[in-house]
Structure formats: structure tokens, C-alpha cells
Scaffold this active site. Structure first.
Site, PDB file in Angstrom:
ATOM      1  CG  ASN A  47      42.572  35.674  38.182  1.00  0.00           C
ATOM      2  OD1 ASN A  47      42.598  36.160  39.191  1.00  0.00           O
ATOM      3  ND2 ASN A  47      42.355  34.413  38.050  1.00  0.00           N
ATOM      4  CD  GLU A  49      38.370  32.443  36.621  1.00  0.00           C
ATOM      5  OE1 GLU A  49      37.449  31.753  37.123  1.00  0.00           O
ATOM      6  OE2 GLU A  49      39.489  32.079  36.428  1.00  0.00           O
ATOM      7  CB  CYS A  58      44.885  38.293  32.477  1.00  0.00           C
ATOM      8  SG  CYS A  58      44.861  36.660  31.591  1.00  0.00           S
ATOM      9  CD  GLU A  60      49.336  38.511  34.123  1.00  0.00           C
ATOM     10  OE1 GLU A  60      48.046  38.368  34.290  1.00  0.00           O
ATOM     11  OE2 GLU A  60      49.972  37.610  34.252  1.00  0.00           O
ATOM     12  CB  CYS A  96      48.640  34.113  29.283  1.00  0.00           C
ATOM     13  SG  CYS A  96      47.715  35.707  29.225  1.00  0.00           S
ATOM     14  CB  CYS A  99      49.304  39.088  30.048  1.00  0.00           C
ATOM     15  SG  CYS A  99      47.695  38.923  30.833  1.00  0.00           S
TER      16      CYS A  99
HETATM   17  N1  THU Z   1      45.339  34.186  34.534  1.00  0.00           N
HETATM   18  C1  THU Z   1      45.922  35.524  34.627  1.00  0.00           C
HETATM   19  O1  THU Z   1      45.202  36.243  35.428  1.00  0.00           O
HETATM   20  N2  THU Z   1      47.036  35.677  34.221  1.00  0.00           N
HETATM   21  C2  THU Z   1      47.937  35.099  33.405  1.00  0.00           C
HETATM   22  O2  THU Z   1      48.860  35.540  33.078  1.00  0.00           O
HETATM   23  C3  THU Z   1      47.605  33.739  33.278  1.00  0.00           C
HETATM   24  C4  THU Z   1      46.127  33.294  33.529  1.00  0.00           C
HETATM   25  C5  THU Z   1      44.079  33.848  34.807  1.00  0.00           C
HETATM   26  C6  THU Z   1      43.123  33.747  34.022  1.00  0.00           C
HETATM   27  C7  THU Z   1      42.059  32.630  34.549  1.00  0.00           C
HETATM   28  O3  THU Z   1      41.415  33.375  35.279  1.00  0.00           O
HETATM   29  C8  THU Z   1      42.912  32.187  35.280  1.00  0.00           C
HETATM   30  O4  THU Z   1      44.315  32.663  35.565  1.00  0.00           O
HETATM   31  C9  THU Z   1      43.267  30.504  34.820  1.00  0.00           C
HETATM   32  O5  THU Z   1      43.702  30.629  33.551  1.00  0.00           O
END
Ligand code: THU
Length: 133
Positions: A47, A49, A58, A60, A96, A99
Site C-alpha cells: 500500500n 498512502e 491498496c 493488491e 477490501c 480490490c
Molecule cells: N489496504 C490494502 O492495501 N489492501 C486492502 O485490501 C485493505 C486495505 C490498505 C489501504 C490503507 O493504506 C490501509 O490498508 C488501511 O486501510
């Protein structure tokens, strides 16, 4: 795509390793992912941000975008590791919804989704009745 136990372990290990590169100063929730294309190439993602939160990516979708950018649009399996997820609350380890839909774009409904600390699912179990045009 059928993948063996060794390859499953390797994909999960690569997801874990990718999570160590996560840029997540806002959530402090590092995630790593690894996808394998049907022709055997592995791509990883973490991830990434942003201070403008909606611009965050994200893990994935980063891994999938790397695969597509490299010419691999047919993916056979994905591994995900939310390294600070809580194993006693497994939904904190799951990918999530957005994704899951992006996975479905490039993976069959029976493709394996390997989730560290939870188990192995068919994509259709995680995203029944996926949207399609
Ligand atoms: N996140 C992911 O990278 N993948 C997911 O499937 C769930 C959430 C990340 C997004 C954000 O940077 C952190 O997790 C908290 O939500």
C-alpha cells in the site's frame, strides 16, 4: 490456475516481504500482495498512502497494476498479508471490496486468493455476483 503448496507458500512469503516496503504513515497498517500471472510471472505490491487520503493505493491493486503494466493481464492467484491485522478478528486480514472487483477483472472466478492468517478462497467466494458489463 492450479498452484501447488510450494508456490502458495512462496506467494505468501513475497506478499509478506512486499509489506515491509509499505508507505502507510497515516494508517500504520502495512499490507503486501503478490500475484502470479498464468504464464508464471510474479509481481508484488504494497500500500502507498497519501496525505490526500483518497489518493492512497491498496497493495493488491499496486501488484495488479504492475502485472498489467508488464504485459500480464491474465492472473492465476493472489496472496495478501495485512501484517498488522488481528488474527483473532480475521476480517482485519481480508482484501477490501474494491480490490476484489479489480482482481475479478484479471482473474477467473475460481482463482485462488491466499490470505495470510485466514486461508485460501476462490475469488467467487469473496466476490459473489461480481459486477460485469
Ligand atoms: N489496504 C490494502 O492495501 N489492501 C486492502 O485490501 C485493505 C486495505 C490498505 C489501504 C490503507 O493504506 C490501509 O490498508 C488501511 O486501510
Amino acid at each position: 490456475m492450479l498452484i501447488g503448496a510450494e508456490l502458495e507458500k512462496d506467494l505468501l512469503a513475497q506478499a509478506t516481504s512486499a509489506a515491509t516496503n509499505a508507505y502507510c504513515p497515516y494508517s500504520n497498517f502495512p499490507v503486501g500482495a503478490a500475484v502470479i500471472s498464468t504464464d508464471g510471472r510474479i509481481f508484488t505490491g504494497c500500500n502507498v498512502e497519501n496525505r490526500s487520503f483518497v489518493s492512497g493505493l491498496c497493495a493488491e491493486r499496486v501488484a495488479i497494476a504492475k502485472a498489467v503494466t508488464s504485459g500480464s493481464k491474465e492472473l492465476g492467484a493472489v496472496a495478501v498479508h495485512c501484517i498488522k491485522g488481528n488474527p483473532s478478528d480475521p476480517d482485519t486480514l481480508m482484501p477490501c471490496g474494491a480490490c476484489r472487483q479489480v482482481m475479478r477483472e484479471f482473474m477467473d472466478e475460481d482463482a485462488a486468493v491466499l490470505i495470510e492468517g485466514v486461508g485460501k478462497f476462490a475469488l467467487s467466494e469473496l466476490l459473489p455476483r461480481a459486477f460485469h458489463l
